[in-house]
Design an enzyme around this catalytic site. Structure first.
Site, PDB file in Angstrom:
ATOM      1  N   LYS A 194      -1.013  13.252   1.643  1.00 50.85           N
ATOM      2  CA  LYS A 194      -2.183  13.151   3.228  1.00 50.85           C
ATOM      3  C   LYS A 194      -2.390  15.162   2.479  1.00 50.85           C
ATOM      4  CE  LYS A 194      -1.475  11.837   6.783  1.00 50.85           C
ATOM      5  NZ  LYS A 194      -2.852  10.719   6.985  1.00 50.85           N
ATOM      6  N   ASP A 226      -2.170   7.449   4.755  1.00 50.37           N
ATOM      7  CA  ASP A 226      -2.483   6.170   6.567  1.00 50.37           C
ATOM      8  C   ASP A 226      -3.348   5.301   5.273  1.00 50.37           C
ATOM      9  OD1 ASP A 226      -3.876   8.262   6.072  1.00 50.37           O
ATOM     10  OD2 ASP A 226      -4.112   8.601   8.398  1.00 50.37           O
ATOM     11  N   ASP A 254       7.482  -1.542   0.202  1.00 46.12           N
ATOM     12  CA  ASP A 254       7.615  -2.951   1.085  1.00 46.12           C
ATOM     13  C   ASP A 254       6.271  -3.312   1.436  1.00 46.12           C
ATOM     14  OD1 ASP A 254      10.153  -1.979   0.667  1.00 46.12           O
ATOM     15  OD2 ASP A 254      10.607  -1.613   2.726  1.00 46.12           O
TER      16      ASP A 254
END
Ligand code: NAD
Length: 369
Positions: A194, A226, A254
């Protein structure tokens, strides 16, 4: 068979023991038919070590791990040990292995086998043929940074603090793993951070960009984490290798895992720094836990464990051909419609853990001719 390939086998608890037994069958077959031997030592970890020695990992077993070329780990934990204090929990055994072996790079492949394309919650055309690798930094960043803690402010409010911190050295060593892997695959590396809102993200991007000079044969892209999360469900096949930090990697790996649809199919590897011979400390384990709900029933899916073993062959012993053989055999078994309960679908044949392991070795024999 005598060998200089030193492997420490730590089955652990619950289904860890059952799925590891299927690796033994594969090892025996490889020794007999392909002449590849391992010097296998065994040890206890987790609840089984607690029961026998009062600690989730003895110093002797830790020393065995340090002296091994690779550690194969099953799973730890179970209700019997749930009420123990934090320092004595079975999971501490795994955490100590990761820490003392300095395993800073966690590799999580997400591969969709054709026969299981319907197990994903995403549309088949989005995930068919998916083969991506997420490299997550495992020993730094938000989960370890100082200062950390919960404090009470003078006005009585409480404040929780965690610190996201990376040094250039920590970034470079994990990015290098990403570049090296990409080089052996489709030569595309995407670095996720980020940098738009975090200084540590700016440093991450700068260091990865600098390192790219050594890997100009690999195409490097940068993506905000994101956006990477969105792209993983929108068009996951755009990725080859993704390298990212501990916190974002926890989530992105995940998310990517679930593109494949089943916990029983997910392998992983954790790698440390290379020594003077280029050998890295390494631990291979399925992503799933000890599954107390099905332990001891010969119901567990052994394929994640067998895929972890295949990763060991590829990354610790440079036996890519044998790793390919196991992966192709698993594909063939799935094509034969054999399924453990976790991946069962209408029209398929239910099989036990043992039968699935046996079928994989049968397919290895057929494929090897
Ligand atoms: P889990 O992964 O053990 O099980 C979650 C669910 O998935 C269960 O319903 C289980 O039956 C199923 N499942 C998992 N692996 C499977 C397989 N190979 N084949 C078929 N079904 C499978 O996670 P959990 O239930 O949250 O945790 C159980 C215990 O495992 C806890 O003590 C936990 O702390 C521990 N755990 C250990 C590890 C590890 O050793 N690395 C990882 C996660 C959880």
């Amino acid at each position: 068979m005598a060998s200089n390939r030193k492997v420490l086998m730590l089955p652990g608890d619950g289904i860890g023991i059952e799925v590891m037994n299927q690796v033994r069958v594969a090892i025996e077959w490889l020794a007999g038919k392909r002449g590849i031997g391992f010097d296998v030592r065994e040890g206890l970890v987790g609840g089984s070590a607690l029961d026998a020695h009062g600690t989730p990992l003895t110093d002797e077993t830790m020393a065995d791990a340090m002296a091994s070329d690779a550690v194969l780990f099953g799973a730890v934990g179970g209700p019997k040990w749930d009420s123990l204090p934090f320092a004595k929990k079975p999971e501490r055994g795994l955490l100590r292995l990761r820490k003392d072996m300095d395993l800073f790079a966690n590799l999580r492949p997400a591969i969709v086998f054709d026969a299981l394309v319907d197990a994903s919650t995403l549309k088949p055309e989005i995930v068919r043929g998916l083969d991506i690798m997420i490299v997550r930094e495992l020993t730094g960043g938000m989960y370890f940074g100082q200062p950390r803690g919960v404090e009470t402010l003078p006005n009585g409010e409480r404040r929780g603090v965690n610190t996201h911190v990376y040094t250039s050295g920590e970034i470079v060593r994990v990015a290098r793993v990403g570049f090296e892997l990409a080089r052996k695959r489709a030569r595309r590396l995407c670095s996720a951070e980020k940098a738009n809102v975090m200084e540590a993200g700016v440093l991450w991007r700068e260091e990865v960009t600098k390192l790219h000079a050594e890997y100009s044969d690999v195409e490097l892209t940068h993506m905000y984490a994101d956006n990477a999360a969105m792209q993983l469900v929108r068009n996951p096949k755009q990725f080859d290798v993704i390298v990212t930090d501990n916190l974002f990697g926890d989530m992105l790996s995940d998310e990517a895992a679930m593109l494949t649809g089943s916990l029983g199919m997910l392998p992983s590897a954790s790698l440390g720094a290379p020594d003077s011979h280029g050998r890295r400390r390494a631990l291979y384990e399925p992503v799933h836990g000890s599954a107390p709900d099905i332990a001891g029933k010969d119901m567990a899916n052994p394929l994640a464990m067998l895929l972890s073993f295949a990763m060991m062959l590829r990354y610790s012993f440079d036996r890519g051909d044998d790793a390919d053989l196991i992966e192709r055999a698993i594909e063939a078994v799935l094509e034969r419609k054999l399924r453990t309960a976790d991946i069962m679908q209408p029209g398929m044949t239910p099989v036990s853990t043992t039968a699935m392991g046996k079928a994989v070795v049968e397919e290895m024999a057929k494929l090897a001719g």
